[in-house]
Design a protein around this motif. Sequence first.
Motif, PDB file in Angstrom:
ATOM      1  N   CYS A  57      -2.564   3.725  10.486  1.00 26.29           N
ATOM      2  CA  CYS A  57      -2.935   2.512   9.738  1.00 26.29           C
ATOM      3  C   CYS A  57      -2.904   1.299  10.665  1.00 26.29           C
ATOM      4  O   CYS A  57      -1.972   1.119  11.450  1.00 26.29           O
ATOM      5  N   GLY A  97      -3.114  -4.041   3.113  1.00 31.56           N
ATOM      6  CA  GLY A  97      -2.621  -3.561   1.816  1.00 31.56           C
ATOM      7  C   GLY A  97      -3.703  -2.871   0.972  1.00 31.56           C
ATOM      8  O   GLY A  97      -4.728  -2.479   1.482  1.00 31.56           O
ATOM      9  N   GLU A  98      -3.397  -2.746  -0.305  1.00 30.29           N
ATOM     10  CA  GLU A  98      -4.293  -2.016  -1.195  1.00 30.29           C
ATOM     11  C   GLU A  98      -4.677  -2.885  -2.388  1.00 30.29           C
ATOM     12  O   GLU A  98      -3.865  -3.093  -3.308  1.00 30.29           O
ATOM     13  N   GLY A 141      -8.136   2.466  -0.383  1.00 32.74           N
ATOM     14  CA  GLY A 141      -7.848   3.834   0.040  1.00 32.74           C
ATOM     15  C   GLY A 141      -8.262   4.867  -0.994  1.00 32.74           C
ATOM     16  O   GLY A 141      -8.332   6.059  -0.698  1.00 32.74           O
ATOM     17  N   PHE A 166      -0.536   4.433   0.476  1.00 29.96           N
ATOM     18  CA  PHE A 166      -1.231   5.558   1.101  1.00 29.96           C
ATOM     19  C   PHE A 166      -0.557   6.016   2.393  1.00 29.96           C
ATOM     20  O   PHE A 166      -0.577   7.199   2.713  1.00 29.96           O
ATOM     21  N   GLU A 167       0.008   5.062   3.125  1.00 28.72           N
ATOM     22  CA  GLU A 167       0.704   5.395   4.368  1.00 28.72           C
ATOM     23  C   GLU A 167      -0.160   6.266   5.287  1.00 28.72           C
ATOM     24  O   GLU A 167       0.278   7.296   5.806  1.00 28.72           O
ATOM     25  N   CYS A 168      -1.384   5.856   5.514  1.00 24.54           N
ATOM     26  CA  CYS A 168      -2.280   6.607   6.395  1.00 24.54           C
ATOM     27  C   CYS A 168      -1.714   6.615   7.817  1.00 24.54           C
ATOM     28  O   CYS A 168      -1.434   5.540   8.368  1.00 24.54           O
ATOM     29  N   CYS A 193       0.858  -1.185   0.000  1.00 23.26           N
ATOM     30  CA  CYS A 193       0.000   0.000   0.000  1.00 23.26           C
ATOM     31  C   CYS A 193       0.890   1.228   0.000  1.00 23.26           C
ATOM     32  O   CYS A 193       1.916   1.252   0.671  1.00 23.26           O
ATOM     33  N   TRP A 233       2.156  -2.515   4.185  1.00 29.63           N
ATOM     34  CA  TRP A 233       2.587  -1.518   3.198  1.00 29.63           C
ATOM     35  C   TRP A 233       3.616  -2.122   2.234  1.00 29.63           C
ATOM     36  O   TRP A 233       3.754  -1.674   1.105  1.00 29.63           O
TER      37      TRP A 233
HETATM   38  S1  SF4 Z   1      -3.689  -0.328   4.310  1.00 33.46           S
HETATM   39 FE1  SF4 Z   1      -5.495   1.026   4.359  1.00 33.46          FE
HETATM   40  S2  SF4 Z   1      -5.301   2.209   6.281  1.00 33.46           S
HETATM   41 FE2  SF4 Z   1      -3.269   1.284   5.841  1.00 33.46          FE
HETATM   42  S3  SF4 Z   1      -2.149   2.872   4.683  1.00 33.46           S
HETATM   43 FE3  SF4 Z   1      -3.175   1.544   3.171  1.00 33.46          FE
HETATM   44  S4  SF4 Z   1      -5.151   2.559   2.735  1.00 33.46           S
HETATM   45 FE4  SF4 Z   1      -4.329   3.442   4.639  1.00 33.46          FE
END
Ligand code: SF4
Length: 214
Positions: free
Chosen positions: A79, A118-119, A148, A74-76, A72, A85
């Motif tokens: 998370c 993940g994404e 995301g 996005f690195e929210c 992923c 990630w």
């Molecule tokens: S797995 Fe989901 S919450 Fe975590 S960084 Fe990616 S989109 Fe954001």
Amino acid sequence: MTTSAFADRGLPSPLTADLSATVGRTAARNAPQTPSDRWDPTVVSQAYIADYKPFTALDGEGVRCALYVSGCLFECPGCFNEAAWSFRLGTPYDDALEDRVLADLAKPYVQGLSLLGGEPMLNTPVLLRLVERVRAALPGKDVWCWTGFTFEQLTTAGHPQQQALLEQVDVLVDGPFRQDRKDLTLRFRGSTNQRVLDVPASFAAGEAVAWPRL
Ligand code: SF4
């Protein structure tokens, strides 16, 4: 980070404004070699699976087979699963796993398939193949997907593989996790900006439509 800075790093411009609020520190951690490749699922996906839960009642409606893909960008902040990630977490996706998912899904008490990460939308090379097999062999099963990206980002500026996968999804839980809008009482999502959408109804209406059974 400014909008132009994201553009310089190769983010698709229609996504840039919304992503700039949610992408944390630097997205370079999992970056492919060239800026133009960033966020391209055909480049970033390594076809790795972090986990597979064959019969779970947590990820969507009813009993479900849940597949957690790796990677992923996005690195929210906040998370729930930073380990995912990495695009190389877990094990490579293979035919044996795909056959197992199909066999598990065929059980009469299983309602459908859930795609999480993940994404998922950065792992479309794997998931498109899987979902197309599910649709052909098991048309009565539903497909849920957590992403995301927002529905609008995917429909207006998504990669063709992302749009193709979205067309196969019944329920989309969309948008990045936002710590400032965290709410643990929500069903199927972690923050109030995230939506649970009826995808066929959303396509028919030309706008996001809430899943009616929430
Ligand atoms: S797995 Fe989901 S919450 Fe975590 S960084 Fe990616 S989109 Fe954001």
